[in-house]
Design a protein around this motif. Structure first.
Motif, mmCIF file in Angstrom:
data_model
loop_
_atom_site.group_PDB
_atom_site.id
_atom_site.type_symbol
_atom_site.label_atom_id
_atom_site.label_comp_id
_atom_site.label_asym_id
_atom_site.label_seq_id
_atom_site.Cartn_x
_atom_site.Cartn_y
_atom_site.Cartn_z
ATOM 1 N N UNK A 190 -15.836 -9.126 5.492
ATOM 2 C CA UNK A 190 -15.977 -7.883 6.252
ATOM 3 C C UNK A 190 -16.261 -6.676 5.353
ATOM 4 N N UNK A 191 -16.455 -6.925 4.065
ATOM 5 C CA UNK A 191 -16.818 -5.848 3.149
ATOM 6 C C UNK A 191 -15.651 -5.077 2.576
ATOM 7 N N UNK A 192 -14.433 -5.571 2.729
ATOM 8 C CA UNK A 192 -13.265 -4.871 2.196
ATOM 9 C C UNK A 192 -13.042 -5.238 0.724
ATOM 10 N N UNK A 193 -12.439 -4.306 -0.005
ATOM 11 C CA UNK A 193 -11.978 -4.608 -1.360
ATOM 12 C C UNK A 193 -10.636 -5.333 -1.221
ATOM 13 N N UNK A 194 -10.553 -6.541 -1.747
ATOM 14 C CA UNK A 194 -9.388 -7.399 -1.491
ATOM 15 C C UNK A 194 -8.675 -7.741 -2.790
ATOM 16 N N UNK A 195 -7.351 -7.580 -2.762
ATOM 17 C CA UNK A 195 -6.492 -8.012 -3.864
ATOM 18 C C UNK A 195 -5.549 -9.083 -3.346
ATOM 19 N N UNK A 196 -5.478 -10.194 -4.054
ATOM 20 C CA UNK A 196 -4.573 -11.287 -3.698
ATOM 21 C C UNK A 196 -3.463 -11.343 -4.736
#
Length: 482
Positions: A190-196
Motif C-alpha cells: 500500500x506504499x507505507x514505510x514499514x518497520x518490523x
C-alpha cells in the motif's frame, strides 16, 4: 435438568441430550456442524462474546493489501446457517463462570446486561485465544491511539481502513511471526514505510532455520522493509502534532517513526473458566485424541488446547486453523459415540507465502530441537526440482531434522521462490513425523518419477541419502580430487 422435555401427547418426560458450546469460531463452528450432522436430535446451545463467527483471520493481511476485495468473503458460516441445523446460537453473550461439578454455567447478555444460568450434559469448550500484551510496556504508553491488534473482523475493518488513509505514512509491526510478516508485506504494498520489530534475531524462528530465514530477510529488505530484529520494545511516544496518537515505537536500541502500530507478539489460550483442568505451562488445556479434558463430560477444542505433539512426544499448544477444525470434528464424534474419529497427534504443519518466498514446515526446526536439548542432526540441500534437460526448472530448498541415533524424522522445511512451489510435499513429511518414521523408511516410500514433475532422485530422497552417508555427488567430487 439439562436435556429434559415433556411429550405433549403422553405427558411423559423424555431425555434429550444437551450439549453446550462455549465459543463459536473455527473449532466451535466445526463442533456444532458435526454434532448436528451426526445427530439432529441433540439439543445444542452455543455462546460467543462476538457479534460474528467463522472469520478467517489469516486473510486479514490479504484484505489489507487488496488481494481480497471484500472482507465479508472471509466468513464461511453465520448464525443463520447454524440455526438452520438446529442449534440455538447466542451471539454477544459472555459465559463468565462454569461449574463442572453441577454442570452449570452463568451467562451475561452483553447487549441487555441480563444474566442467567444454563446447564449441560456435555460441554465443548472453544474459547480460543487472545493476543498477548507486550511485556514491560507501561499501560499509559500502550493506550495511545493507532496502536492496534490483529485478531477479529472488527480489527480487520480498522486495519483495512488505515491502509487507505493518506495521513498514515509509516507503520510499525511488532512481532516477526507469520501475522507480522504478512502485515508488513500488505502495508508495504500500500506504499507505507514499514518497520518490523522483534526481540528475536531472526524472522519466524520457531518454524524455520537460517537457511530459509536469511533469504526471506534479504527479500524483505529489498522490498523496502526496515528490519529491527533483536530489539525489545520498551514503550511508545505520542506524535508531536497529535499527542493522543502514537508517533514512535521505542526499543532498547532505538526509535522508529510510526503513525500506526500493530502488535502481533503471540497468543494466550483463554482457559481461566476451567481452573481445575489439567493444563500445560502456558495454560492450554491438555486433551486426548478425542478432545476430552481431565474434567468429566468436558471436551475442549481449538486454540485453547494442547494436543499430543508427535515430534516433541508431549502435549503442546499448536494454534492453527487446521487443528481447530479437526479438533471440533473429533470432539463432536466422541460425544455422539462415533468410533475411530480422533486426532492422535499433530506436527505443527504450517506454510507462508510472502515476498515471493513459498515456505512450509512441520515438526521441529533444528534450532528449536537443539534448544530443547534433543540429539539431532540435519540434512540441507538445494536442488533442481526437475531434470536439467527439461530446460525449464526451478530450485527447491529442503531441510530434514532427525534424531542423530535413530534417524527418526523430527522436522522438515521446504522453500522455493516465485512461481516454483512444492510446499504440498510437507503433508507427506508431516505424516512421516506423526507415524514416527525413520529416514530409510521414508526413502523407500513408493513414489513416481516423471521428468515433467520431478527427478528420479527427487529432492526429498537426495536429502535423505545425504543424511545417511550416501551423498553420491560429494563422493564423486572427492574421488575426482584424489
Amino acid at each position: 435438568m439439562a436435556g429434559e422435555e415433556r411429550n405433549r401427547e403422553s405427558g411423559e418426560t423424555q431425555t434429550r441430550q444437551k450439549v453446550v458450546v462455549v465459543g463459536i469460531n473455527h473449532a466451535g463452528t466445526s463442533a456444532i456442524r458435526t454434532l448436528l450432522a451426526q445427530n439432529p436430535e441433540l439439543e445444542v446451545n452455543a455462546y460467543d462474546r462476538n457479534s460474528n463467527i467463522s472469520f478467517l483471520g489469516c486473510g486479514i493481511a490479504l484484505a489489507v493489501g487488496g488481494t481480497v476485495k471484500n472482507p465479508e468473503d472471509l466468513f464461511y458460516c453465520d448464525q443463520v446457517q447454524l440455526d438452520a441445523l438446529g442449534a440455538r446460537v447466542f451471539m454477544e453473550h459472555e459465559v463468565y463462570a462454569i461449574n463442572t461439578r453441577e454442570k452449570t454455567l452463568l451467562v451475561r447478555n452483553l447487549k441487555s446486561g441480563e444474566e442467567f444460568q444454563d446447564s449441560y450434559d456435555k460441554l465443548v469448550y472453544a474459547a480460543g485465544s487472545w493476543p498477548l500484551d507486550i511485556p514491560g510496556v507501561p499501560p499509559e504508553s500502550a493506550a495511545l491511539k493507532n496502536i492496534m491488534l490483529c485478531k477479529l473482523y472488527q480489527h480487520a475493518q480498522e486495519l483495512i481502513k488505515k491502509a487507505d488513509e493518506p495521513e498514515i505514512s509509516s507503520v510499525a509491526v511488532i512481532g516477526a511471526g507469520y501475522i507480522g510478516i504478512e502485515l508488513a508485506e500488505a502495508y508495504r504494498q500500500k506504499g507505507k514505510e514499514v518497520t518490523l520489530i522483534d526481540y528475536e534475531t531472526r524472522v519466524i524462528p520457531r518454524y524455520f532455520d537460517t537457511e530459509f530465514t536469511r533469504l526471506l530477510e534479504e527479500d524483505m529488505q529489498k522490498a523496502g522493509i526496515t528490519l529491527a530484529l533483536g530489539e525489545k520494545v520498551t514503550g511508545f511516544s505520542p506524535a508531536p502534532d497529535n499527542p493522543g496518537h502514537v508517533g514512535q515505537v521505542i526499543t532498547d536500541r532505538g526509535r522508529y517513526q510510526a503513525d500506526l502500530v500493530i502488535t502481533a507478539v503471540g497468543f494466550r489460550p483463554n482457559t481461566d473458566l476451567l481452573k481445575e483442568a489439567e493444563k500445560t505451562e502456558n495454560g492450554a488445556l491438555v486433551v486426548d485424541g478425542s478432545m476430552r479434558t481431565s474434567l468429566p463430560d468436558v471436551w475442549a477444542v481449538g486454540d485453547s488446547v494442547a494436543m499430543y505433539h508427535a515430534a516433541l512426544d508431549r502435549h503442546q499448544q499448536v494454534a492453527l486453523a487446521t487443528n481447530a477444525v479437526k479438533s471440533g470434528i473429533a470432539a463432536a464424534s466422541s460425544i455422539n459415540g462415533i468410533p475411530g474419529v480422533s486426532v492422535e497427534s499433530v506436527a505443527g504443519t504450517n506454510a507462508i507465502c510472502v515476498f515471493e518466498n513459498n515456505l512450509a514446515s512441520t515438526g521441529l526446526s533444528e534450532a528449536a530441537a537443539r534448544e530443547l536439548g534433543l540429539p539431532v542432526a540435519s540434512s540441507y540441500i538445494e536442488d533442481a526440482d526437475r531434470p536439467e534437460f527439461m530446460n525449464d526448472y526451478g530450485i527447491t530448498r529442503i531441510k530434514l531434522v532427525y534424531h542423530r541415533e535413530t534417524f527418526r524424522l523430527l522436522g522438515a522445511q521446504i522453500g522455493s521462490h516465485g512461481e516454483i512451489n512444492h510446499t504440498e510435499v510437507i503433508y507427506f513429511l508431516a505424516l512421516a513425523i506423526q507415524k514416527k518414521m525413520t529416514l530409510p523408511e521414508i526413502a523407500f516410500t513408493d513414489v513416481y518419477f516423471l521428468p515433467h514433475f520431478n527427478k528420479p532422485f527427487n529432492f526429498i530422497l537426495t536429502a535423505i541419502l545425504k543424511a545417511i552417508g550416501l551423498d553420491y555427488e560429494a563422493a564423486a567430487q572427492q574421488r575426482g580430487g584424489k
